[in-house]
Design an enzyme around this catalytic site. Structure first.
Site, PDB file in Angstrom:
ATOM      1  N   CYS A  68       0.855  -1.184   0.000  1.00  0.00           N
ATOM      2  CA  CYS A  68       0.000   0.000   0.000  1.00  0.00           C
ATOM      3  C   CYS A  68       0.892   1.235   0.000  1.00  0.00           C
ATOM      4  O   CYS A  68       1.777   1.371   0.844  1.00  0.00           O
ATOM      5  CB  CYS A  68      -0.903  -0.015   1.232  1.00  0.00           C
ATOM      6  SG  CYS A  68      -1.875   1.507   1.426  1.00  0.00           S
ATOM      7  N   CYS A 117      -7.170  -1.183   1.260  1.00  0.00           N
ATOM      8  CA  CYS A 117      -6.131  -1.649   2.168  1.00  0.00           C
ATOM      9  C   CYS A 117      -6.771  -2.060   3.488  1.00  0.00           C
ATOM     10  O   CYS A 117      -7.593  -1.327   4.041  1.00  0.00           O
ATOM     11  CB  CYS A 117      -5.101  -0.550   2.395  1.00  0.00           C
ATOM     12  SG  CYS A 117      -3.849  -0.984   3.624  1.00  0.00           S
ATOM     13  N   CYS A 120      -5.191   0.769   6.377  1.00  0.00           N
ATOM     14  CA  CYS A 120      -5.502   2.211   6.355  1.00  0.00           C
ATOM     15  C   CYS A 120      -6.788   2.535   5.594  1.00  0.00           C
ATOM     16  O   CYS A 120      -7.212   3.681   5.575  1.00  0.00           O
ATOM     17  CB  CYS A 120      -4.332   3.002   5.789  1.00  0.00           C
ATOM     18  SG  CYS A 120      -4.059   2.775   4.022  1.00  0.00           S
ATOM     19  N   CYS A 140      -7.633  -5.740  -9.838  1.00  0.00           N
ATOM     20  CA  CYS A 140      -7.221  -4.728 -10.807  1.00  0.00           C
ATOM     21  C   CYS A 140      -6.862  -3.478 -10.004  1.00  0.00           C
ATOM     22  O   CYS A 140      -7.739  -2.792  -9.477  1.00  0.00           O
ATOM     23  CB  CYS A 140      -8.384  -4.482 -11.760  1.00  0.00           C
ATOM     24  SG  CYS A 140      -7.977  -3.515 -13.195  1.00  0.00           S
TER      25      CYS A 140
END
Length: 166
Positions: A68, A117, A120, A140
């Site tokens: 991330c 994510c 977060c 994707c």
């Protein structure tokens, strides 16, 4: 207690892969967001999408980990990346199912599953049921939502949680 330590009411939660999934505090979130470019903010925070075939990680072929961009949580390993022809990096499986959260998305008159994510809650992209075996899924993902760490290098750790190497 440091600012990074979870309170008793919000104890640290570790994924099966061993990563701390405790969401950032408001202070940590402010620091993470201040480090993002305008385009990264548009995608990660405002649920935008980068143009197809323009992302810097689309052609990334090295072994390593895709994390991330905002909090550094490992999301995908390069061994699960495949060429989908869609114009965005595509993966058939996350590092850990808890690292990528699916959220129903009905924007633009479509029904899709947004991928976020697991730490977060930043927007990463979407997941579709048309990927290759063994999962049959296609995550994707926007290149701008990810950072790439070559195998053997330390993973990004902007929250100071000491979560390891790629």
């Amino acid at each position: 207690m440091t600012d990074n330590a979870p309170t008793d009411a919000h104890a640290a939660h570790r994924s099966n892969a061993g990563y701390d999934l405790t969401p950032p505090t408001e202070a940590e979130r402010a620091v993470l967001e201040a480090d993002l470019s305008a385009e990264e903010k548009r995608v990660l925070l405002a649920h935008g999408t980068e143009a197809p075939f323009c992302g810097t990680l689309l052609g990334e072929k090295r072994q390593g980990t895709f994390c991330c961009r905002q909090c550094g949580l490992p999301l995908f390993k390069s061994v699960t990346k495949f060429e989908s022809g869609t114009g965005w990096p595509s993966f058939w499986e996350p590092v850990d199912p808890e690292h990528v959260v699916g959220v129903r998305d009905t924007s633009y008159g479509m029904v899709r599953i947004e991928s976020r994510c697991g730490r977060c809650d930043s927007h990463q992209g979407h997941v579709f049921p048309d990927g290759p075996p063994p999962s049959g899924l296609r995550y994707c993902i926007n290149s701008v939502a990810l950072s790439f760490t070559p195998e053997g290098d330390p993973l990004p750790d902007p929250l100071g949680r000491g979560d390891g190497t790629a």
